[in-house]
Design a protein around this motif. Structure first.
Motif, PDB file in Angstrom:
ATOM      1  N   ILE A 198     -10.557   9.199  -0.043  1.00  0.00           N
ATOM      2  CA  ILE A 198     -10.257   7.827  -0.471  1.00  0.00           C
ATOM      3  C   ILE A 198     -10.540   6.850   0.658  1.00  0.00           C
ATOM      4  CG2 ILE A 198      -8.444   6.288  -1.322  1.00  0.00           C
ATOM      5  CD1 ILE A 198      -7.088   8.731  -2.541  1.00  0.00           C
ATOM      6  N   ASP A 199     -11.274   5.801   0.369  1.00  0.00           N
ATOM      7  CA  ASP A 199     -11.569   4.744   1.346  1.00  0.00           C
ATOM      8  C   ASP A 199     -10.309   3.915   1.566  1.00  0.00           C
ATOM      9  OD1 ASP A 199     -12.602   2.802   2.958  1.00  0.00           O
ATOM     10  OD2 ASP A 199     -13.796   1.827   1.384  1.00  0.00           O
ATOM     11  N   THR A 200      -9.773   3.953   2.747  1.00  0.00           N
ATOM     12  CA  THR A 200      -8.523   3.248   3.051  1.00  0.00           C
ATOM     13  C   THR A 200      -8.754   1.988   3.871  1.00  0.00           C
ATOM     14  OG1 THR A 200      -8.203   4.674   4.999  1.00  0.00           O
ATOM     15  CG2 THR A 200      -7.162   5.364   2.929  1.00  0.00           C
ATOM     16  N   GLY A 205      -7.407   0.922  -1.566  1.00  0.00           N
ATOM     17  CA  GLY A 205      -7.553   2.316  -1.171  1.00  0.00           C
ATOM     18  C   GLY A 205      -6.255   2.900  -0.663  1.00  0.00           C
ATOM     19  N   ASN A 208      -4.081   3.545  -3.699  1.00  0.00           N
ATOM     20  CA  ASN A 208      -4.502   4.725  -4.444  1.00  0.00           C
ATOM     21  C   ASN A 208      -4.121   6.021  -3.723  1.00  0.00           C
ATOM     22  OD1 ASN A 208      -5.583   2.960  -6.300  1.00  0.00           O
ATOM     23  ND2 ASN A 208      -7.686   3.168  -5.562  1.00  0.00           N
ATOM     24  N   ARG A 209      -4.297   6.032  -2.415  1.00  0.00           N
ATOM     25  CA  ARG A 209      -3.930   7.228  -1.658  1.00  0.00           C
ATOM     26  C   ARG A 209      -2.434   7.480  -1.710  1.00  0.00           C
ATOM     27  NH1 ARG A 209      -4.858   7.612   4.777  1.00  0.00           N
ATOM     28  NH2 ARG A 209      -3.220   6.024   4.664  1.00  0.00           N
ATOM     29  N   LYS A 290      -9.296  -7.638  -4.271  1.00  0.00           N
ATOM     30  CA  LYS A 290      -8.496  -6.721  -3.451  1.00  0.00           C
ATOM     31  C   LYS A 290      -7.149  -7.331  -3.062  1.00  0.00           C
ATOM     32  CE  LYS A 290     -12.130  -4.032  -3.363  1.00  0.00           C
ATOM     33  NZ  LYS A 290     -12.219  -2.822  -4.182  1.00  0.00           N
ATOM     34  N   LYS A 309     -12.017   9.715  -9.450  1.00  0.00           N
ATOM     35  CA  LYS A 309     -12.142  10.309  -8.120  1.00  0.00           C
ATOM     36  C   LYS A 309     -12.353  11.814  -8.217  1.00  0.00           C
ATOM     37  CE  LYS A 309      -9.549   6.697  -5.741  1.00  0.00           C
ATOM     38  NZ  LYS A 309     -10.801   6.150  -5.151  1.00  0.00           N
TER      39      LYS A 309
END
Length: 332
Positions: A198-200, A205, A208-209, A290, A309
């Protein structure tokens, strides 16, 4: 009129219109019931169509529900149509159960309409025949759910004196026993790969994580995770705890894994959420900006995010991809 049912939002209402006309006291009021996509209209056939002589009664439908009564029920009368609606609004509190039961009973009455069965002519053997049809199309648990919805609706109609007996009361569903759970499972390495992929770099992101990690480390249902509020992540002594609101109004509290604590802290620091008892922990964003909106993340959107994902990483857990897939994926 099949297939013309639409989902309602919180602010949508069902409208029942009953004409107000002057008539002799001994003359029985004759009514014509017309089904529309947004109303059930009851009219006097001898009076001109005049909306100014109609009395509107608005019935609010909480949660996800419907704004269309099956024509089989509408043909019985306004009392039956209203009783049909109150079964979902008054008798069922869980929005997911309300939606599932409505799909089930509407499917049954659609089948009755296709087979030219009027409401008063439906007998127990008709319900049995319908169950046999479902057995060729659905799994046994789904058939049992459909039969339970039909049986409960008829019980509600019997109490409301719409019908004398429940034709589904004596009908038995298929036998089904569970010896081994079918919850889809990700292996430990796959779950770790999912979290690390996951892009944090953005708050989305990080959100989502944190959401997926909450499911992974607590075995929580996705419904319980998206319903969490900011106070549901709290300090208890030297450890941090979370509170999950599960089925049946039960609260489940547990200490947080150190990795989950790290993910949640990173998300909250970036999000800068305003403290409040009703502040959603996981929130939606405004378009592609965002920026968090303060509104709760929708269950369906959360599930689609997880499924996307998993597909991107070509991870196929046992039993396929489902909303509970991350729930049964232990990670240390």
């Amino acid at each position: 009129m099949l297939g013309k049912r639409k989902a309602l939002g919180l602010n949508r209402v069902l409208t029942l219109r009953r004409p107000i006309v002057n008539q002799p006291p001994n003359q029985k009021h004759q009514e014509v019931i017309v089904a529309k996509s947004d109303a059930v209209v009851v009219r006097d056939p001898d009076q001109p169509k005049d909306t100014s002589k109609e009395k509107t009664v608005a019935v609010r439908v909480p949660g996800r529900s419907v704004d269309f009564v099956p024509t089989t029920i509408v043909a019985v009368g306004a009392q039956a149509a209203k009783r049909f609606f109150t079964f979902f609004t008054d008798n069922i509190r869980n929005p997911n159960t309300r939606a599932a039961y409505h799909r089930a009973v509407c499917r049954f009455f659609d089948w009755c309409e296709l087979n030219q069965l009027d409401f008063e002519k439906i007998e127990s053997y008709h319900v049995s025949a319908y169950v046999e049809v479902l057995m060729t199309e659905l799994s046994k648990p789904s058939v049992k759910q459909h039969l339970a919805a039909i049986r409960m609706l008829y019980d509600w109609l019997v109490i409301g004196q719409v019908i004398a007996i429940n034709p589904a009361a004596a009908v038995r569903g298929p036998k089904h026993s569970v010896r081994k759970g079918k919850t889809p499972v990700l292996e430990e390495e796959d779950a770790r790969m999912l979290l690390e992929s996951i892009d944090t770099s953005t708050v989305v992101g990080l959100r989502n994580r944190a959401l997926i990690a909450t499911m992974v480390y607590t075995f929580a249902r996705i419904e319980a995770v998206v319903q969490m509020n900011l106070p549901d992540y709290y300090a208890n002594g030297k450890r941090w705890w979370i509170r999950l609101h599960e089925k049946g109004g039960k609260d489940h509290e547990m200490s947080v894994h150190h990795k989950l604590e790290e993910y949640l802290d990173a998300y909250l620091e970036a999000a800068g959420l305003e403290d409040g008892k009703k502040t959603p922990l996981f929130q939606t964003t405004r378009g592609q900006s965002k920026v968090l909106t303060g509104k709760r993340l929708n269950l369906v959107d959360a599930w689609r995010m997880i499924a996307a994902k998993l597909r991107r990483l070509e991870l196929r857990p046992r039993s396929g991809i489902r909303p509970c897939v991350a729930r049964a994926s232990p990670t240390t």
